[in-house]
Design a protein around this motif. Structure first.
Motif, PDB file in Angstrom:
ATOM      1  N   VAL A 179     -35.566  41.483  22.976  1.00 40.07           N
ATOM      2  CA  VAL A 179     -34.840  40.536  22.128  1.00 40.07           C
ATOM      3  C   VAL A 179     -35.800  39.807  21.192  1.00 40.07           C
ATOM      4  O   VAL A 179     -36.974  39.600  21.526  1.00 40.07           O
ATOM      5  N   ALA A 209     -31.828  33.920  21.515  1.00 43.05           N
ATOM      6  CA  ALA A 209     -32.497  35.008  22.227  1.00 43.05           C
ATOM      7  C   ALA A 209     -33.797  34.501  22.839  1.00 43.05           C
ATOM      8  O   ALA A 209     -34.558  33.767  22.208  1.00 43.05           O
ATOM      9  N   ASP A 211     -34.578  39.964  27.602  1.00 41.92           N
ATOM     10  CA  ASP A 211     -34.514  41.419  27.429  1.00 41.92           C
ATOM     11  C   ASP A 211     -33.490  41.987  28.407  1.00 41.92           C
ATOM     12  O   ASP A 211     -33.545  41.718  29.607  1.00 41.92           O
ATOM     13  N   ARG A 249     -25.678  39.682  22.729  1.00 41.99           N
ATOM     14  CA  ARG A 249     -26.542  40.842  22.959  1.00 41.99           C
ATOM     15  C   ARG A 249     -26.054  42.039  22.134  1.00 41.99           C
ATOM     16  O   ARG A 249     -26.844  42.759  21.512  1.00 41.99           O
ATOM     17  N   LEU A 302     -26.890  42.259  18.459  1.00 41.56           N
ATOM     18  CA  LEU A 302     -28.236  42.758  18.177  1.00 41.56           C
ATOM     19  C   LEU A 302     -28.238  44.287  18.133  1.00 41.56           C
ATOM     20  O   LEU A 302     -28.912  44.895  17.297  1.00 41.56           O
TER      21      LEU A 302
END
Length: 287
Positions: free
Chosen positions: A164, A184, A190, A230, A233
């Motif tokens: 991230v 993040a 992550d 998430r 992204l």
């Protein structure tokens, strides 16, 4: 910030995971999904999210189709009726996930991870039981050097995590829950996109399939709001020009105030049917 679906023809989806019988909470979310789709004169898709071979069972997938039909839900595309965006069983869509994995690998945003969930939970405090599906923040010091794994030709028998962008704020307007914003590296770390047993993680699979099926709005439970950050992204790295809108529904809770789970058999749709309740009565309970 990525643009949302805008004026494209509405396409919504029902996406149960066949790891148990659907309960009243699922009914509430799926009824809301159908209502929003009908209000937009859109198309509703049924997707069977049967990726986990250890937990998913075909009888539960069939139960979901039967119970939701009984409840009064109707869809135009799905594993039972076909459609232009099939297959509609995730277990049959592995090539799509591998293609997305390769794109993330080439972009240098994922890396192989040998740490287990047990190690992670032992390293940091486990999440509250009310958020039992959540994962603790992955320690930044466990990250490998940038570029690790970019020469891999296939995922192999290791986990893969998304690195991230620490400190980046991911914001979106939820159609039901309002403005949402997460940082993040602080609100989430992550995260898994591929499991060592060869199964793509939820965050990756739903993005890949919602893109492929041209979904314009995702209606799901409020416990998945953070997942949206998430997933945004992933959408960005995969080069999505538009993302779906998101509408996260309040969770239904039991008499003790805990959110319903599939082990809550007393409120499963199948049990309510067997008790003699009508679809209308269950619809009223779900609302």
């Amino acid at each position: 910030m990525l643009k949302t679906a805008g004026d494209r023809p509405y396409r919504g989806r029902l996406a149960p995971t066949p790891t148990g019988r659907l309960h009243l909470g699922h009914a509430a979310t799926f009824l809301r999904a159908q209502e929003r789709c009908q209000a937009a004169d859109g198309t509703l898709i049924f997707r069977n999210e049967d990726l986990d071979p250890q937990r998913c069972r075909p009888e539960y997938a069939q139960d979901a189709l039967d119970d939701l039909r009984w409840l009064g839900l109707r869809w135009s595309e799905g594993p039972d009726c076909g459609g232009p965006c099939g297959p509609y069983n995730q277990s049959e869509r592995q090539p799509y996930y591998l293609e997305a994995w390769a794109k993330l690998r080439d972009a240098g945003v994922i890396y192989p991870c040998t740490r287990s969930r047990r190690e992670l939970r032992e390293r940091v405090a486990a999440p509250h039981e009310e958020d039992e599906e959540a994962e603790p923040l992955y320690p930044p010091e466990w990250r490998p050097a940038p570029g690790t794994g970019q020469d891999a030709q296939e995922p192999g028998e290791v986990n893969w995590r998304f690195r991230v962008p620490d400190g980046e704020r991911i914001s979106f307007e939820d159609e039901l829950a309002g403005k949402q914003s997460f940082t993040a590296g602080q609100n989430f770390g992550d995260f898994l996109i591929w499991r060592r047993d060869g199964v793509p993680a939820y965050e990756l699979s739903v993005v890949v399939d919602d893109l492929a099926m041209a979904i314009t709005e995702v209606v799901r439970g409020a416990d998945l709001i953070k997942s949206t950050a998430r997933q945004l992204l992933i959408y960005r790295v995969l080069g999505a020009e538009l993302t779906p809108r998101f509408a996260h529904c309040p969770l239904i809770r039991d008499e003790q105030g805990k959110r319903l789970a599939k082990r809550s058999d007393a409120l499963s749709l199948r049990t309510l049917r067997e008790r003699g309740l009508s679809p209308r009565q269950v619809q009223d309970m779900a609302r």
